[in-house]
Design a protein around this motif. Structure first.
Motif, PDB file in Angstrom:
ATOM      1  N   GLU A 115       0.876  -1.185   0.000  1.00 12.85           N
ATOM      2  CA  GLU A 115       0.000   0.000   0.000  1.00 12.85           C
ATOM      3  C   GLU A 115       0.900   1.217   0.000  1.00 12.85           C
ATOM      4  O   GLU A 115       2.126   1.099   0.187  1.00 12.85           O
ATOM      5  CB  GLU A 115      -0.952  -0.039   1.200  1.00 12.85           C
ATOM      6  CG  GLU A 115      -0.275  -0.042   2.551  1.00 12.85           C
ATOM      7  CD  GLU A 115      -0.217   1.334   3.163  1.00 12.85           C
ATOM      8  OE1 GLU A 115      -1.272   1.968   3.267  1.00 12.85           O
ATOM      9  OE2 GLU A 115       0.891   1.794   3.524  1.00 12.85           O
ATOM     10  N   GLY A 116       0.315   2.404  -0.201  1.00 12.12           N
ATOM     11  CA  GLY A 116       1.145   3.578  -0.418  1.00 12.12           C
ATOM     12  C   GLY A 116       1.383   4.474   0.791  1.00 12.12           C
ATOM     13  O   GLY A 116       2.375   5.206   0.852  1.00 12.12           O
TER      14      GLY A 116
ATOM     15  N   ARG B  94      -9.630  -8.602  -7.535  1.00 10.78           N
ATOM     16  CA  ARG B  94      -8.592  -8.752  -6.504  1.00 10.78           C
ATOM     17  C   ARG B  94      -7.342  -9.344  -7.146  1.00 10.78           C
ATOM     18  O   ARG B  94      -7.356 -10.501  -7.571  1.00 10.78           O
ATOM     19  CB  ARG B  94      -9.116  -9.652  -5.385  1.00 10.78           C
ATOM     20  CG  ARG B  94      -8.302  -9.602  -4.122  1.00 10.78           C
ATOM     21  CD  ARG B  94      -9.005 -10.348  -2.994  1.00 10.78           C
ATOM     22  NE  ARG B  94     -10.175  -9.617  -2.488  1.00 10.78           N
ATOM     23  CZ  ARG B  94     -10.097  -8.582  -1.659  1.00 10.78           C
ATOM     24  NH1 ARG B  94      -8.931  -8.165  -1.236  1.00 10.78           N
ATOM     25  NH2 ARG B  94     -11.191  -7.985  -1.247  1.00 10.78           N
TER      26      ARG B  94
ATOM     27  N   PHE C 150      -1.556  -4.656  -8.283  1.00 11.75           N
ATOM     28  CA  PHE C 150      -2.655  -3.753  -8.637  1.00 11.75           C
ATOM     29  C   PHE C 150      -2.161  -2.321  -8.473  1.00 11.75           C
ATOM     30  O   PHE C 150      -1.050  -2.086  -7.995  1.00 11.75           O
ATOM     31  CB  PHE C 150      -3.890  -4.034  -7.775  1.00 11.75           C
ATOM     32  CG  PHE C 150      -3.664  -3.852  -6.300  1.00 11.75           C
ATOM     33  CD1 PHE C 150      -3.064  -4.844  -5.540  1.00 11.75           C
ATOM     34  CD2 PHE C 150      -4.022  -2.674  -5.661  1.00 11.75           C
ATOM     35  CE1 PHE C 150      -2.837  -4.668  -4.173  1.00 11.75           C
ATOM     36  CE2 PHE C 150      -3.803  -2.488  -4.296  1.00 11.75           C
ATOM     37  CZ  PHE C 150      -3.210  -3.490  -3.559  1.00 11.75           C
TER      38      PHE C 150
ATOM     39  N   GLN D  57      -2.897   1.801  -7.392  1.00 15.06           N
ATOM     40  CA  GLN D  57      -3.712   2.749  -6.621  1.00 15.06           C
ATOM     41  C   GLN D  57      -3.353   4.171  -7.019  1.00 15.06           C
ATOM     42  O   GLN D  57      -2.171   4.504  -7.155  1.00 15.06           O
ATOM     43  CB  GLN D  57      -3.435   2.607  -5.118  1.00 15.06           C
ATOM     44  CG  GLN D  57      -3.981   1.352  -4.489  1.00 15.06           C
ATOM     45  CD  GLN D  57      -3.748   1.320  -2.979  1.00 15.06           C
ATOM     46  OE1 GLN D  57      -2.900   2.033  -2.440  1.00 15.06           O
ATOM     47  NE2 GLN D  57      -4.492   0.469  -2.283  1.00 15.06           N
TER      48      GLN D  57
ATOM     49  N   ALA E 280      -4.190   9.774  -2.301  1.00 13.27           N
ATOM     50  CA  ALA E 280      -3.868  11.107  -1.805  1.00 13.27           C
ATOM     51  C   ALA E 280      -3.608  11.041  -0.309  1.00 13.27           C
ATOM     52  O   ALA E 280      -4.261  10.260   0.396  1.00 13.27           O
ATOM     53  CB  ALA E 280      -5.043  12.044  -2.077  1.00 13.27           C
TER      54      ALA E 280
ATOM     55  N   ARG F 277     -11.841  -1.280   8.476  1.00 14.68           N
ATOM     56  CA  ARG F 277     -10.646  -1.167   7.648  1.00 14.68           C
ATOM     57  C   ARG F 277      -9.591  -2.196   8.063  1.00 14.68           C
ATOM     58  O   ARG F 277      -9.485  -2.578   9.214  1.00 14.68           O
ATOM     59  CB  ARG F 277     -10.050   0.251   7.671  1.00 14.68           C
ATOM     60  CG  ARG F 277     -11.056   1.353   7.436  1.00 14.68           C
ATOM     61  CD  ARG F 277     -11.432   1.501   5.966  1.00 14.68           C
ATOM     62  NE  ARG F 277     -10.314   1.860   5.153  1.00 14.68           N
ATOM     63  CZ  ARG F 277      -9.904   1.153   4.089  1.00 14.68           C
ATOM     64  NH1 ARG F 277     -10.537   0.070   3.717  1.00 14.68           N
ATOM     65  NH2 ARG F 277      -8.885   1.538   3.385  1.00 14.68           N
TER      66      ARG F 277
ATOM     67  N   GLY G 161      -6.174  10.320   4.307  1.00 16.35           N
ATOM     68  CA  GLY G 161      -5.953  10.069   2.877  1.00 16.35           C
ATOM     69  C   GLY G 161      -6.879   8.995   2.347  1.00 16.35           C
ATOM     70  O   GLY G 161      -7.748   8.480   3.063  1.00 16.35           O
TER      71      GLY G 161
ATOM     72  N   MET H 153      -7.595   4.872  -4.500  1.00 22.59           N
ATOM     73  CA  MET H 153      -8.604   4.342  -5.430  1.00 22.59           C
ATOM     74  C   MET H 153      -7.968   3.161  -6.168  1.00 22.59           C
ATOM     75  O   MET H 153      -6.810   3.231  -6.584  1.00 22.59           O
ATOM     76  CB  MET H 153      -8.945   5.470  -6.413  1.00 22.59           C
ATOM     77  CG  MET H 153      -9.851   5.084  -7.538  1.00 22.59           C
ATOM     78  SD  MET H 153     -10.355   6.572  -8.449  1.00 22.59           S
ATOM     79  CE  MET H 153      -9.016   6.709  -9.612  1.00 22.59           C
TER      80      MET H 153
HETATM   81  P1  HAM Z   1      -7.080  -0.371   0.962  1.00 20.24           P
HETATM   82  O1  HAM Z   1      -8.503  -0.366   1.402  1.00 20.24           O
HETATM   83  O2  HAM Z   1      -6.257  -1.518   1.360  1.00 20.24           O
HETATM   84  O3  HAM Z   1      -6.455   0.987   1.528  1.00 20.24           O
HETATM   85  O4  HAM Z   1      -7.001  -0.212  -0.605  1.00 20.24           O
HETATM   86  C1  HAM Z   1      -7.615   0.877  -1.264  1.00 20.24           C
HETATM   87  C2  HAM Z   1      -8.257   0.401  -2.545  1.00 20.24           C
HETATM   88  O5  HAM Z   1      -7.301  -0.279  -3.359  1.00 20.24           O
HETATM   89  C3  HAM Z   1      -9.358  -0.629  -2.351  1.00 20.24           C
HETATM   90  O6  HAM Z   1     -10.580  -0.005  -2.037  1.00 20.24           O
HETATM   91  C4  HAM Z   1      -9.407  -1.283  -3.716  1.00 20.24           C
HETATM   92  O7  HAM Z   1     -10.139  -0.492  -4.625  1.00 20.24           O
HETATM   93  C5  HAM Z   1      -7.949  -1.294  -4.112  1.00 20.24           C
HETATM   94  N1  HAM Z   1      -7.351  -2.614  -3.806  1.00 20.24           N
HETATM   95  C6  HAM Z   1      -6.888  -3.053  -2.625  1.00 20.24           C
HETATM   96  N2  HAM Z   1      -6.425  -4.313  -2.738  1.00 20.24           N
HETATM   97  C7  HAM Z   1      -6.583  -4.676  -4.017  1.00 20.24           C
HETATM   98  C8  HAM Z   1      -6.298  -5.857  -4.778  1.00 20.24           C
HETATM   99  N3  HAM Z   1      -5.724  -6.920  -4.220  1.00 20.24           N
HETATM  100  N4  HAM Z   1      -6.618  -5.877  -6.100  1.00 20.24           N
HETATM  101  C9  HAM Z   1      -7.194  -4.792  -6.690  1.00 20.24           C
HETATM  102  N5  HAM Z   1      -7.480  -3.655  -6.027  1.00 20.24           N
HETATM  103  C10 HAM Z   1      -7.186  -3.588  -4.712  1.00 20.24           C
HETATM  104  C11 HAM Z   1      -5.147   1.342   1.379  1.00 20.24           C
HETATM  105  O8  HAM Z   1      -4.349   0.754   0.705  1.00 20.24           O
HETATM  106  C12 HAM Z   1      -4.813   2.625   2.105  1.00 20.24           C
HETATM  107  N6  HAM Z   1      -3.370   2.874   1.935  1.00 20.24           N
HETATM  108  C13 HAM Z   1      -5.643   3.773   1.592  1.00 20.24           C
HETATM  109  C14 HAM Z   1      -5.347   5.052   2.300  1.00 20.24           C
HETATM  110  C15 HAM Z   1      -4.590   6.066   1.863  1.00 20.24           C
HETATM  111  N7  HAM Z   1      -5.753   5.355   3.516  1.00 20.24           N
HETATM  112  C16 HAM Z   1      -5.272   6.539   3.854  1.00 20.24           C
HETATM  113  N8  HAM Z   1      -4.539   6.966   2.839  1.00 20.24           N
END
Ligand code: HAM
Length: 413
Positions: A80-81, A119, A123, A125, A128, A256, A299, A302
């Motif tokens: 993740e970012g 999934r 992938f 993202q 922000a 989450r 943040g 997407m």
């Molecule tokens: P996350 O909910 O793990 O949050 O991922 C955000 C979005 O990335 C998910 O809603 C989904 O659309 C996409 N995503 C996650 N895993 C996959 C996967 N295996 N395949 C395809 N798409 C996927 C985060 O990663 C946090 N860092 C978001 C964040 C930023 N929160 C605060 N700042």
């Protein structure tokens, strides 16, 4: 034949133009809100995610691509970012920049997931991070920006769900109440839930197993346990969203899957396929957890694959087709055509010519297949007279043109 690894995806040209559309739109909207781009490494020290994302999360326990490099360091491909961006914020002294610091990114992520629809293991993202304020207005701005982004991408079947998961103080009280509520039935929960009971009981509410979902009916809600500060914050977020006429549903089951969240959390879920296309929340403790000053932040990210999938169903985007194809026959005309297409390209015109010694007939067929709007044909006679025919490929109409790029460019208009 060697095939691509499970959970990865080739983005072929016909889909890549949809991706470019998503990227261009997002970039434009980030600009409107004062966010600037950051790029951080694909791999980081494993400890960053263990501490940042949290040791008890699925991401860290089961899904990381971790390896030892040749220098014996434990390295992980970013799952993740947020953790990497916060690390960069601290390491590069970005706290001295005008606050809040607003950053966006478009990056590939890696998680060893059970592959299924929407999934993947690799992938992308677009995300922000707004670092430096605990104000509820920041939550609203982040949610507004996310919504605007999705609206411009035709995501009209996507609905916003929000929750507050409080701060460490009120959450601790809630977790005790939740454990007391679950404990009598704990042996009926799935093994994963049982293993989460002590360290991360709120994740039990997120379990997708039917038996656990049924057992969770009527569980205490975190919203009833929020301290005054968290409660006020959430009330202000909701009231401002109401004023902005942004529709949302409160979903007390959003917890989450990453440990750094505090207070407001949100997800934009597609109602038709049930997939979350964008998710985020506040993470007021993360900068400090990663050895920076105590700095609140919020943040979202997407999921580009998921958004691209939905957008493709709604809008048919295609790559540009050539304005003009220069067909030629003979050695001199071939050289002339090479100079001419270069001249046309200098004038910003999308022009192509044959580079594979095709017959004139085959050149016309190719021009048709790639969707060229006009074809100009050049042979020895045309070189002598300085005039050639420009054919409109959809109407069949032909007009005469001089052979210089200026005149052709004019006629193409
Ligand atoms: P996350 O909910 O793990 O949050 O991922 C955000 C979005 O990335 C998910 O809603 C989904 O659309 C996409 N995503 C996650 N895993 C996959 C996967 N295996 N395949 C395809 N798409 C996927 C985060 O990663 C946090 N860092 C978001 C964040 C930023 N929160 C605060 N700042």
């Amino acid at each position: 034949m060697i095939q691509r690894p499970k959970g990865t995806k080739d983005i072929l040209p016909e889909e890549a133009c949809t991706w470019q559309y998503i990227e261009d739109n997002s970039k434009r909207i980030f600009g409107q809100y004062g966010f600037t781009e950051i790029r951080v490494p694909v791999f980081e020290h494993t400890e960053l995610f263990q501490r940042g994302v949290g040791d008890t999360t699925d991401v860290v326990q089961k899904e990381m691509y971790t390896f030892e490099d040749k220098g014996g360091r434990s390295i992980t491909l970013r799952p993740e970012g947020t953790a990497g961006v916060v690390r960069a914020y601290i390491e590069n002294g970005m706290a001295s920049l005008p606050s809040p610091v607003k950053l966006w990114y478009n990056m590939a992520m890696y998680r060893y997931e059970n592959v299924q629809k929407g999934r993947y293991r690799e992938f992308h993202q677009i995300g922000a991070e707004l670092i430096g304020t605990s104000s509820y207005e920041a939550d609203v701005e982040i949610i507004c920006m996310a919504k605007r982004m999705l609206d411009t991408l035709e995501m009209n079947t996507v609905k916003l769900n929000i929750n507050s998961i409080g701060c460490p103080e009120c959450r601790a009280q809630y977790q005790e109440a939740l454990k007391d509520w679950i404990r009598p039935n704990l042996d009926r929960y799935c093994e994963t839930c049982k293993s989460r009971f002590d360290k991360n009981p709120m994740r039990i509410l997120d379990c997708k197993e039917k038996i656990c979902k049924d057992l969770n009916e009527g569980a205490p809600a975190i919203l009833d346990y929020l301290c005054d500060d968290c409660k006020n914050h959430f009330e202000n977020v909701k009231a401002t969203l109401d004023k902005l006429k942004i529709e949302y549903k409160i979903d007390s089951r959003i917890v989450r899957g990453l440990d750094y969240y505090t207070k407001t959390v949100f997800e934009f879920v597609d109602e038709e396929n049930g997939l979350t296309v964008l998710a985020g929340g506040r993470y007021d403790g993360l900068v400090k957890e990663l050895d920076g000053q105590d700095t609140p932040a919020i943040g979202f990210a997407m999921g580009v694959e998921r958004v691209a999938d939905l957008l493709t169903k709604k809008v048919k985007l295609s790559n540009p087709t050539p304005e003009v194809y220069v067909a030629q026959i003979g050695q001199e005309p071939n050289i002339f055509a090479t100079l001419l297409v270069e001249d046309l390209r200098s004038k910003n015109i999308y022009a192509q010519k044959d580079i594979t010694a095709k017959s004139l007939k085959a050149q016309f067929k190719y021009a048709d297949r790639i969707g060229a709007k006009y074809v100009i044909t050049i042979g020895d006679d045309e070189l002598k007279s300085g005039l050639a025919k420009l054919k409109n490929m959809s109407t069949g109409e032909e007009i005469e043109t001089g052979l210089n790029a200026d005149e052709i460019a004019d006629k193409l208009k």
